[in-house]
Scaffold this active site. Structure first.
Site, mmCIF file in Angstrom:
data_model
loop_
_atom_site.group_PDB
_atom_site.id
_atom_site.type_symbol
_atom_site.label_atom_id
_atom_site.label_comp_id
_atom_site.label_asym_id
_atom_site.label_seq_id
_atom_site.Cartn_x
_atom_site.Cartn_y
_atom_site.Cartn_z
ATOM 1 N N GLY A 27 15.906 15.678 -49.957
ATOM 2 C CA GLY A 27 16.947 16.691 -49.896
ATOM 3 C C GLY A 27 18.225 16.103 -49.341
ATOM 4 O O GLY A 27 18.187 15.248 -48.451
ATOM 5 N N CYS A 79 19.825 14.310 -44.620
ATOM 6 C CA CYS A 79 18.815 13.965 -45.623
ATOM 7 C C CYS A 79 17.426 14.140 -45.028
ATOM 8 O O CYS A 79 17.226 13.939 -43.821
ATOM 9 C CB CYS A 79 18.961 12.520 -46.096
ATOM 10 S SG CYS A 79 20.472 12.160 -46.995
ATOM 11 N N ASP A 80 16.480 14.474 -45.885
ATOM 12 C CA ASP A 80 15.081 14.479 -45.467
ATOM 13 C C ASP A 80 14.194 14.272 -46.687
ATOM 14 O O ASP A 80 14.509 14.750 -47.775
ATOM 15 C CB ASP A 80 14.702 15.785 -44.778
ATOM 16 C CG ASP A 80 13.420 15.634 -43.981
ATOM 17 O OD1 ASP A 80 13.524 15.282 -42.789
ATOM 18 O OD2 ASP A 80 12.327 15.833 -44.535
ATOM 19 N N SER A 81 13.107 13.518 -46.486
ATOM 20 C CA SER A 81 12.209 13.182 -47.596
ATOM 21 C C SER A 81 10.798 13.686 -47.327
ATOM 22 O O SER A 81 10.317 13.638 -46.187
ATOM 23 C CB SER A 81 12.162 11.661 -47.806
ATOM 24 O OG SER A 81 13.437 11.145 -48.115
ATOM 25 N N LYS A 102 19.334 19.734 -40.655
ATOM 26 C CA LYS A 102 19.830 18.556 -39.933
ATOM 27 C C LYS A 102 21.357 18.513 -39.943
ATOM 28 O O LYS A 102 22.003 18.302 -38.907
ATOM 29 C CB LYS A 102 19.273 17.272 -40.558
ATOM 30 C CG LYS A 102 17.802 17.017 -40.283
ATOM 31 C CD LYS A 102 17.373 15.706 -40.932
ATOM 32 C CE LYS A 102 15.934 15.360 -40.632
ATOM 33 N NZ LYS A 102 15.542 14.064 -41.245
#
Length: 396
Positions: free
Chosen positions: A107, A70-72, A53
């Site tokens: 992340g 960010c990524d979850s 991203k």
């Protein structure tokens, strides 16, 4: 750190978390196809997605920025779970999770293009789910919330009552670990208070606000500005004035038959404006207007854009709130007008209200140059009166 701080995520929860901590990021959505990305474990998947991203947004930039991606994902029995595709999947997911424990991984990837640094980190928080009933699951899924969030739950929304406890950083479960981000910023020599300072709006204290009108030409200048603005407006429309200040120009626009609402970030200025435009002013950022799409007939910005480091977010908001055929009227080349009156040469640096910049930026948001005029300001120390250009853009 670069002047721009960009959040490479469409998540309202992440944006709200940063705003709550005093940071106002620029939001650019990456467009990364998360469904086609794989990794060796759930934690690495979250970190990889965050990196993709951030890199995707950096690839589209034309100037320097500090970009946060960010990524979850939720890890349950060693399997990574993102957003459920359908209500049936969400219900099945919750029947599996209830009364049990999972790990929410987020992340984080921070890229600073000026220093050419890229940092990649992972934060993980243990989540204990309540032993909810089938009826509670059905009701929760029916709200639609589980379909749009990683792991099919929130801790800060409607799903909060169904999370019995967490071990670790609460904000990480929301979607962004503030303590981790602080440490990452330190690694690129940025302190958290620096981000606060970068977001402080241009404002005025009470003493400046109380004398603002008389030191800047008073009613005569306001009338001249309002008449010039009005000549580029349609009759009797709903006008939103950005950086309304003391409301002196807005009041003159009302006298000319316009319905005027105003927004400003300075409490001292708004206290003055409420006297002239009672019930029609609000505290708001011109880049985040509290107005629904396509609701305004006209938007006016008198002596605002030249103060900004980047006028594009404001122009984008103007385009959003203007109806088709609506008009955006703004002063342009403000600094150069004053320099000419003082007998100086134009500034070699391009201002955010430079006409060439405005035309190019406005065109990207469906605003086309449609008219222009000028008005005369009060004489300067040289005895010369500056002539201020106004331009109008129409929403296509």
């Amino acid at each position: 750190m670069s002047a721009r701080f960009v959040l490479a995520s469409a998540s309202p929860a992440r944006l709200k978390t940063l705003r709550g901590a005093g940071i106002e990021p620029e939001v650019i959505v990456s467009g990364v196809d998360e469904d086609n990305v794989t990794a060796e474990n759930p934690g690495e998947l979250a970190r990889l997605l965050a990196t993709l991203k951030a890199r995707a947004v950096v690839a589209g930039l034309t100037d320097h920025a500090t970009v946060l991606g960010c990524d979850s994902v939720l890890e349950f029995d060693g399997v990574a779970y993102g957003k459920p595709a359908t209500p049936d999947v969400a219900r099945e997911r919750w029947r599996m999770m209830r009364g049990r424990t999972g790990v929410l991984h987020t992340g984080h990837c921070l890229i600073d293009t000026t220093s050419k640094q890229e940092l990649r980190e992972l934060a993980s928080t243990t989540v204990y789910f309540a032993d909810v009933t089938d009826e509670e699951i059905d009701a929760y899924v029916a709200t639609g919330e589980p379909l749009v969030v990683a792991g099919a739950f929130t801790v800060d929304g409607l799903g909060g009552p169904f999370v019995s406890a967490i071990e670790g950083d609460y904000h990480n479960v929301v979607g962004l670990s503030l303590p981790l981000l602080r440490r990452m910023l330190i690694d690129i020599d940025v302190t958290w208070p620096q981000l606060w300072d970068a977001q402080k709006p241009f404002t005025y204290d009470e003493s400046v606000a109380s004398t603002y009108d008389e030191t800047r030409g008073g009613v005569a200048r306001a009338q001249a500005a309002a008449q010039a603005v009005d000549s580029l407006l349609e009759d009797g429309g709903r006008v939103l004035e950005l950086a309304v200040g003391t409301g002196i120009v807005g009041a003159e626009l009302v006298a000319l038959g316009n319905l005027v609402h105003g927004v400003d970030l300075s409490p001292a200025m708004l206290r003055q404006a409420r006297i002239r435009l009672p019930g029609h002013v609000a505290a708001a950022d011109a880049a985040r207007l509290p107005v629904a799409d396509r609701r305004c007939d006209a938007v006016v910005a008198v002596w605002l854009l030249h103060l900004l480091d980047d006028s594009e977010p404001v122009i984008a908001e103007v385009a959003r709130v203007l109806r088709t055929g609506g008009v955006f009227v703004t002063t342009t080349e403000k600094s150069d007008a004053g320099r000419y009156a003082d007998g100086r040469v134009p500034d070699e640096t391009r201002s955010q209200d430079a006409l060439s910049h405005l035309v190019a930026t406005a065109a990207r948001y469906g605003l086309v140059l449609d008219g222009a005029t000028t008005f005369v300001g009060p004489p300067r120390n040289t005895g010369n009166a500056p002539v201020y250009p106004l331009v109008g853009f129409r929403r296509t």
